[in-house]
Design a protein around this motif. Sequence first.
Motif, PDB file in Angstrom:
ATOM      1  N   SER A 115       0.857  -1.228  -0.076  1.00 35.66           N
ATOM      2  CA  SER A 115       0.066  -0.049   0.140  1.00 35.66           C
ATOM      3  C   SER A 115       0.929   1.188  -0.052  1.00 35.66           C
ATOM      4  CB  SER A 115      -0.976   0.231   1.369  1.00 35.66           C
ATOM      5  OG  SER A 115      -0.107  -0.407   2.586  1.00 35.66           O
ATOM      6  N   TYR A 116       1.799   1.271   0.676  1.00 33.55           N
ATOM      7  CA  TYR A 116       3.007   2.495   0.410  1.00 33.55           C
ATOM      8  C   TYR A 116       4.089   1.835  -0.429  1.00 33.55           C
ATOM      9  CZ  TYR A 116       0.840   4.145   4.547  1.00 33.55           C
ATOM     10  OH  TYR A 116      -0.149   4.495   5.580  1.00 33.55           O
ATOM     11  N   GLY A 144       6.320   4.374  -6.727  1.00 36.25           N
ATOM     12  CA  GLY A 144       5.231   4.802  -7.441  1.00 36.25           C
ATOM     13  C   GLY A 144       5.432   4.059  -8.825  1.00 36.25           C
ATOM     14  N   ASP A 204      -2.701  14.171   6.453  1.00 34.07           N
ATOM     15  CA  ASP A 204      -3.906  14.222   6.041  1.00 34.07           C
ATOM     16  C   ASP A 204      -3.731  15.019   4.630  1.00 34.07           C
ATOM     17  OD1 ASP A 204      -5.124  12.525   7.992  1.00 34.07           O
ATOM     18  OD2 ASP A 204      -5.785  14.461   9.228  1.00 34.07           O
ATOM     19  N   THR A 232       0.240  17.525   0.372  1.00 34.33           N
ATOM     20  CA  THR A 232       0.618  18.346  -0.568  1.00 34.33           C
ATOM     21  C   THR A 232       0.508  19.654   0.002  1.00 34.33           C
ATOM     22  OG1 THR A 232      -0.426  17.021  -2.568  1.00 34.33           O
ATOM     23  CG2 THR A 232      -0.103  19.583  -2.901  1.00 34.33           C
ATOM     24  N   MET A 250       3.354  12.003  -0.606  1.00 37.00           N
ATOM     25  CA  MET A 250       2.760  10.869  -1.377  1.00 37.00           C
ATOM     26  C   MET A 250       1.347  10.627  -0.516  1.00 37.00           C
ATOM     27  SD  MET A 250       6.131   8.590  -0.994  1.00 37.00           S
ATOM     28  CE  MET A 250       6.008   7.587  -2.308  1.00 37.00           C
ATOM     29  N   ASP A 251       0.724   9.688  -1.103  1.00 31.09           N
ATOM     30  CA  ASP A 251      -0.402   9.581  -0.531  1.00 31.09           C
ATOM     31  C   ASP A 251      -0.587   9.058   0.985  1.00 31.09           C
ATOM     32  OD1 ASP A 251      -1.609   9.484  -3.208  1.00 31.09           O
ATOM     33  OD2 ASP A 251      -1.726   7.367  -3.476  1.00 31.09           O
ATOM     34  N   GLY A 252      -1.024  10.242   1.831  1.00 25.05           N
ATOM     35  CA  GLY A 252      -1.237  10.009   3.048  1.00 25.05           C
ATOM     36  C   GLY A 252       0.043  10.249   3.848  1.00 25.05           C
TER      37      GLY A 252
END
Length: 414
Positions: A131-132, A135, A364, A367, A383-385
């Motif tokens: 999940s992490y 990319g 949360d 960016t 990155m995502d989260g």
Amino acid sequence: MTLLAKRSIIKEDKSNIITLGAIAKEMKKKDPSIINATIGMLYDEEGKLFTFKSVDKALGMLTPDEKYAYASTPGSKEYHEALKRWVFREYYDEFERYGNVRVMATPGGSGAISNTFSNYLNEGDKVLVPSYMWGNYKQFAYENNADFECYRLFNDNNSFNLADLKERIIRLSKEQGRILLVINDPCHNPTGYTMSDSEWEELIKLINEVTVNGLPFILLHDMAYIDYDRRGFEATRRNIHRYLGLNESVMTILAFSGSKTLALYGIRIGAQICITKNSENASDFFRANKFSSRAKWSNTTNLGMNLVSKIILDEDMRKSFELELMDSRNILINRANIFIEECNRVGLKTLPFSCGFFITVPCDKPTLVYEELVKMGVHIIPMDGVIRITLSAITSSEVRKLPELIARAIARCQ
């Protein structure tokens, strides 16, 4: 009207690591006080790219032919031998008796992963990735007409989530009749997590359990950072040794990165190393991946292969290199210890971390946190989260400043 093929119309490199790294690099040229914690290369405490004296020495010993001549597509026998001795170490003889080990030279670990996706995923298949993740796994999948599915890397106890992985393996095996699983260990990119011996034992048990009836199973071990594990060579090679106990329908493919192990980032040298009990599968591996290599990049850098071979196959040079490698590992360990200590002081949480180039902080609004940090003269990767901090790229004094600045940025973005 576009001239692109239909499946290429949507192609766009959305990886922000290189882009944001380039921005940070340019800004640091103008202002040396900028903290650039973006790109995965090792720098020394003076902020200069870390290089190995033994590698430089070997480079000076190479002849023009060894540097510049074309290489064979699979790589030289010397390169294959050097990698087996380096990767298997004290288990080398046992793997040689095993008899079904094959090596394919590739441009970095990326080439090894790309080849594996090409030859072990049917069109539309899903590869299982954490999940992490780095990319590029997603891009490799799309480029090879495949898809991906994420298994949860951590459970509620912040340990390797074997239960979630098992559930997804069972379901996917029914849907597509084969499994390609990516394990990025040790020093996982981007979290720095390293699986314990017991977690490796349980993973091997799980794979044998689901393949007891002959399910085709490819375990792709992305081992780019294997030589930066704080536990040293013995622990990491013990986990590789476990592959000898896998069922016959299982193939392990190690993605080796000379770019990382020897700090040869721009030379792009790596390999696929296949381990299997099935001789036919070993032969198929060599045949198909040689074809793919020829079709994609023709052959790998002769310079890189000869550097690796000369350093590893010469006992004195190898010992010198190993001492330097331990020094580089200690640089990372020291920086990580400082970062964790400062995180504890300011109350900043990280995802589970053991060692390596990177560490991640959950948030949360990654960016917005990135933008806030840029205002403070700090560059990281959102990155995502999470945000990813590259410990390898910054000095210890810069490391010490970061947790408080990150905590401040996150607080401002809430």
